[in-house]
Write a protein that holds these residues in place. Structure first.
Motif, PDB file in Angstrom:
ATOM      1  N   LYS A 198      -3.592   1.413   1.944  1.00  0.00           N
ATOM      2  CA  LYS A 198      -3.749   2.744   2.120  1.00  0.00           C
ATOM      3  C   LYS A 198      -4.909   3.339   2.691  1.00  0.00           C
ATOM      4  O   LYS A 198      -4.750   4.521   3.035  1.00  0.00           O
ATOM      5  CB  LYS A 198      -3.457   3.566   0.660  1.00  0.00           C
ATOM      6  N   VAL A 200      -7.493   4.602   5.269  1.00  0.00           N
ATOM      7  CA  VAL A 200      -7.356   5.727   6.460  1.00  0.00           C
ATOM      8  C   VAL A 200      -8.793   5.444   7.214  1.00  0.00           C
ATOM      9  O   VAL A 200      -9.730   5.413   6.618  1.00  0.00           O
ATOM     10  CB  VAL A 200      -7.534   7.103   5.904  1.00  0.00           C
ATOM     11  N   TYR A 201      -8.373   5.428   8.479  1.00  0.00           N
ATOM     12  CA  TYR A 201      -9.648   5.126   9.728  1.00  0.00           C
ATOM     13  C   TYR A 201      -9.989   6.437  10.213  1.00  0.00           C
ATOM     14  O   TYR A 201      -8.908   7.034  11.027  1.00  0.00           O
ATOM     15  CB  TYR A 201      -9.326   3.930  10.449  1.00  0.00           C
TER      16      TYR A 201
END
Ligand SMILES: O=C(O)CCC(=O)C(=O)O
Length: 302
Positions: A198, A200-201
């Protein structure tokens, strides 16, 4: 100060939805939050430090260098506590737009903890393994956060900051290895309990800002692109979050109130926090520690 109290103060730069998103997810991304004018000013001094680093052959309490750093081809990992090395950085950290942002998320009384400029150099700039910040600098509560300013455009190839949404409300992990040595990273065997799928970048053009709570699991991949990824990070806390352990890296500004007033009462969160080793005689960097180059100490006089 509790979240509901923070939210009861009118925001300066965020919407109520953005504040609620931060409290729920433990992070925020604000694209192009910092003006081009500020970015130009920050670059005008940062370029000078990159030049200065050419005369260094080993890391000290100012420059953290990759092992292959040289005068011809500088490879900086970090400028530690930039606020200590040029007044412009302190002006930004104490009066720039990031202070309004910190106030919107921490409440009206905001204390500076530390700053650092992570370069993540082009062509393989080192990864930062998954970790949580608060075990590096425990406080009496978890109203502590880090605000990062991307000083260049950041894409997926450049090792953007990765965060695990909601992890700030979960477990605090052990950041020692099996030999009981501090490594400042979550052990592989424990990572199974973190929903890394899950993650997020956080990417964006220069001037974009990342925020992560001190309990949020975060890290970043190596930078295999042709461009460096300088991220200017500053940590702040609510004034009523009091540090429990000695500060890992010196700056004359450690603990300065940048908004509002000092606390007269400490706020305590009952959730326990792991303690770091004693760094009162000096500290190297998360990079050296995670790569197990040393035990985290540098000579205090350096
Ligand atoms: O530079 C990064 O990608 C992450 C930095 C970080 O988490 C740290 O320095 O504690």
């Amino acid at each position: 100060m509790k979240q509901q109290q923070v939210l009861s103060f009118p925001p300066k730069v965020l919407t109520q939805d953005q504040r609620a998103f931060y409290f729920e997810n433990g992070y925020l991304l604000l694209e192009k939050f910092i003006s081009d004018e500020w970015m130009d000013r920050l670059w005008s001094v940062t370029d000078g430090f990159i030049e200065e680093s050419r005369s260094y052959t080993r890391s000290d309490s100012k420059f953290d260098l990759e092992p292959t750093h040289s005068a011809e081809a500088p490879r900086l990992r970090r400028l530690t506590q930039p606020v200590e090395h040029h007044p412009l950085y302190w002006e930004f950290v104490s009066q720039g737009p990031v202070v309004d942002l910190a106030e919107d998320l921490l409440g009206p009384n905001v204390k500076f903890h530390h700053s650092k400029l992570n370069f993540k150099w082009s062509g393989g700039g080192e990864e930062v393994k998954w970790h949580q910040d608060i075990q590096f600098y425990p406080h009496t509560n978890y109203n502590v956060l880090a605000i990062g300013v991307y000083m260049s455009d950041v894409t997926d190839e450049m090792g953007p900051m990765g965060v695990v949404p909601g992890s700030h409300n979960g477990e605090l992990f052990n950041q020692y290895n099996d030999k009981d040595q501090w490594v400042g990273a979550i052990d592989e065997k424990d990572l199974g309990r973190v929903p890394l799928d899950k993650a997020v970048y956080l990417k964006g053009p220069a001037g974009s800002v990342t925020v992560h709570n001190c309990r949020t699991v975060h890290g970043s991949l190596p930078n295999n692109s042709a461009h460096s990824r300088p991220l200017f990070l500053q940590s702040y806390s609510a004034a009523d979050a009091i540090t429990i352990t000695p500060h890992p890296s010196y700056s004359r500004y450690n603990g300065e109130i940048v908004r509002g007033k000092p606390a007269r009462w400490a706020e305590f969160d009952p959730r326990p926090c792991q303690l770091p080793p004693d760094w009162s005689k000096g500290y190297s960097s998360i990079f050296a520690l995670q790569q197990e180059e040393d035990d985290g100490r540098v000579a205090a006089a350096e």
